[in-house]
Design an enzyme around this catalytic site. Structure first.
Site, PDB file in Angstrom:
ATOM      1  N   LYS A 109     -13.462  10.836  26.583  1.00 20.10           N
ATOM      2  CA  LYS A 109     -13.811  11.799  27.726  1.00 20.10           C
ATOM      3  C   LYS A 109     -13.674  13.399  26.961  1.00 20.10           C
ATOM      4  CE  LYS A 109     -11.813   9.734  31.842  1.00 20.10           C
ATOM      5  NZ  LYS A 109     -10.757  10.218  32.943  1.00 20.10           N
ATOM      6  N   GLU A 124      -8.370  -3.087  31.629  1.00 24.31           N
ATOM      7  CA  GLU A 124      -7.929  -1.605  31.542  1.00 24.31           C
ATOM      8  C   GLU A 124      -6.285  -1.820  31.881  1.00 24.31           C
ATOM      9  OE1 GLU A 124     -10.042   2.091  33.059  1.00 24.31           O
ATOM     10  OE2 GLU A 124      -8.649   1.557  34.846  1.00 24.31           O
ATOM     11  N   HIS A 167     -27.141 -21.448  33.904  1.00 22.12           N
ATOM     12  CA  HIS A 167     -28.691 -21.332  33.292  1.00 22.12           C
ATOM     13  C   HIS A 167     -28.560 -20.205  32.350  1.00 22.12           C
ATOM     14  CE1 HIS A 167     -30.423 -24.398  36.032  1.00 22.12           C
ATOM     15  NE2 HIS A 167     -29.363 -23.681  36.950  1.00 22.12           N
TER      16      HIS A 167
END
Length: 540
Positions: free
Chosen positions: A503, A350, A381
């Site tokens: 947004k 960001e 793993h």
């Protein structure tokens, strides 16, 4: 001058061509690695931590040129401007004074204001921890729900989890961020409203996700018997917009202030960290701040050649802009640091996931790498196969905590052994000739599958013990690394305009989901079809 026209950049390009095929295993060979050893030369302490940079594809000349690049790009000047409270976030016309939140110098910017707010936090935290602050039926608080998103969630959640071993066992802390109601519902299954305190954290107090969850939580309290005039015993707000907090229904005395000169992803040191302070106590919170301040001093005072945030940032640029690495991995060999990679994803991407320079022109070079990670040994793993034998080079930050924070015998040596062995294996690799010996007679066809390219770069950060102080230093290390890289790339790490467009369109789509019909001209055909399918499902 633009980045690519700096003399150090040009010199680094030539240098890269000279050493791009150099092998780390050759640099570490006994005949080449004489005293002071490579590990000794490239291991640097700072702020209570130490970093071993020796398994990176760098030599002394690389570091010299990278440091010169930092000087040419103005890293020192921008660092000093940030600490002085100058406008370093020009697109929003703001300072970036997260460092003032942990400064001890009375002459630091906003010192009196910061100290007063922290004292208010401490008084409240002590009241909750001691049981003198009770719920509306007189029961002590045993659950704290922090509702926020982004910097109002990731930092506090990461720290509370990391410092579980020093937190009070009397209070459980829960974090809710997602607008998906399942997030809040899962927490509400675990808590009793009579014993629950909600901390609503939003700089504007208008954030969609946070306010949706806050309203649902308020309704839940009332539905389970809490009188509306008693909600003040269960709700506090943290915001830079106190009027909006009061408008929501939180008592003015229950409002804690944050400021517009602190970005959300840098804000855990402020009242945004109230959940942290309640969990670990004011004294330990002060230690968290002290550790960050230790790293602040190191960043300001250490020469660039021995400066951990500077070197961490520059080495990241070396791989991103010269080797062309697309991502880098954070691998804390500490379950306590489980949420550190998620926190760093926001901090790094960001902040530095930008294409526009400070002057408004567009970059012609890569900026932020994709940041990802998982605690060790879990990652071994899952995706370490790709790190060892895949064709892509992914630089790695290993983080090793040398002293365990738990009493279980036998675990920690295995954990540390895996961490150190992974860095060694990534560096050494295994040649085809070595693989043939491992495969054994008659299994020549297996040998290529047992080879490891090696020469995979890693940095190992060493933490003696995970305490509030060392955690504070570790977080501040990465904060300052971000500034170093942003300065070299000539971008603004303190804004986040990239979150805005989604947004805006989200509000339009939300309205369309409940509308009688959707105008196909409003959206592309794909989005229109998605909305129509969702509208049909929501009507069931």
């Amino acid at each position: 001058m633009t980045l690519k026209s700096l003399p150090a950049w040009t010199a680094l390009q030539s240098h890269f061509e000279q050493i791009r095929h150099a092998r780390l295993r050759d640099w570490f060979a006994p005949e080449n690695d004489r005293a002071p050893t490579r590990a000794e030369r490239f291991t640097i302490p700072g702020g209570g931590l130490a970093a071993d940079f020796s398994k990176n594809r760098i030599d002394d000349e690389t570091l010299r040129l990278l440091v010169q690049l930092a000087r040419d790009a103005g890293v020192e000047a921008r660092r000093d401007a940030m600490f002085a409270g100058e406008i370093v976030n020009p697109t929003e016309g703001r300072a970036a004074l997260h460092t003032a939140l942990r400064a001890t110098d009375p002459q630091a910017p906003f010192h009196a204001q910061v100290s007063a707010e922290r004292a208010k936090m401490a008084t409240f935290a002590r009241a909750v921890r001691s049981g003198t602050w009770t719920g509306y039926t007189g029961k002590r608080i045993r659950h704290v729900i922090n509702i926020g998103i982004g910097g109002s969630d990731l930092g506090p959640k990461m720290v509370v989890h990391a410092l579980h071993h020093v937190a009070t066992p009397e209070i459980s802390t829960h974090f809710v961020s997602n607008v998906d109601g399942a997030d809040l519902a899962r927490v509400l299954e675990q808590v009793d409203p009579e014993e629950t305190l909600a901390i609503i954290v939003s700089k504007t107090f208008t954030t969609l996700e946070t306010m949706t969850n806050a309203r649902s939580l308020r309704d839940w309290f009332v539905a389970r018997g809490c009188p509306e005039d008693a909600l003040a015993k269960h709700f506090v707000g943290v915001s830079a917009n106190p009027a909006e907090v009061v408008k929501f229904g939180i008592a003015a005395d229950n409002v804690f202030e944050m400021w517009d000169w602190v970005g959300g992803r840098y804000s855990l040191w402020s009242a945004v960290g109230l959940s942290i302070m309640i969990a670990i106590g004011p004294e330990q919170f002060d230690e968290l701040l002290a550790g960050a301040n230790d790293m602040d001093r190191h960043f300001r005072e250490a020469p660039l050649e021995r400066n951990l945030p500077v070197l961490l940032g520059l080495i990241g640029i070396w791989y991103r802009n010269f080797f062309g690495s697309q991502s880098y991995l954070v691998a804390p060999y500490s379950e306590a640091l489980h949420y550190l990679p998620s926190y760093l994803q926001q901090l790094e991407m960001e902040s530095n996931g930008k294409s526009a320079r400070l002057d408004g022109t567009f970059v012609d070079y890569p900026t932020s790498a994709v940041t990802w990670g998982e605690p060790g040994t879990n990652g071994q793993h899952a995706f370490f196969q790709m790190l060892h034998q895949g064709p892509t080079i992914v630089p790695i930050d290993f983080i090793a905590v040398l002293t365990p924070e738990h009493p279980l015998a036998g675990h920690h040596p295995k954990l540390l052994a895996n961490c150190f062995a992974q860095s060694e294996a990534l560096m050494l690799g295994r040649t085809l000739e070595e693989a043939r010996k491992v495969a054994g007679p008659g299994k020549e066809a297996l040998a290529p599958h047992l080879t490891f390219p090696g020469n995979r770069p890693t940095t190992t950060l060493l933490v003696d013990a995970l305490t509030p102080r060392t955690l504070g230093a570790l977080i501040a290390l990465y904060e300052h690394k971000v500034l170093v890289q942003a300065t070299v790339w000539d971008i603004n790490p303190f804004d986040q305009w990239g979150v805005e467009l989604g947004k805006i369109l989200g509000k339009v789509v939300e309205g369309d989901l409940s509308a009688e019909s959707v105008d196909p001209a409003k959206h592309d055909s794909s989005t229109t079809a998605l909305i129509e399918r969702a509208r049909a499902a929501l009507k069931r």
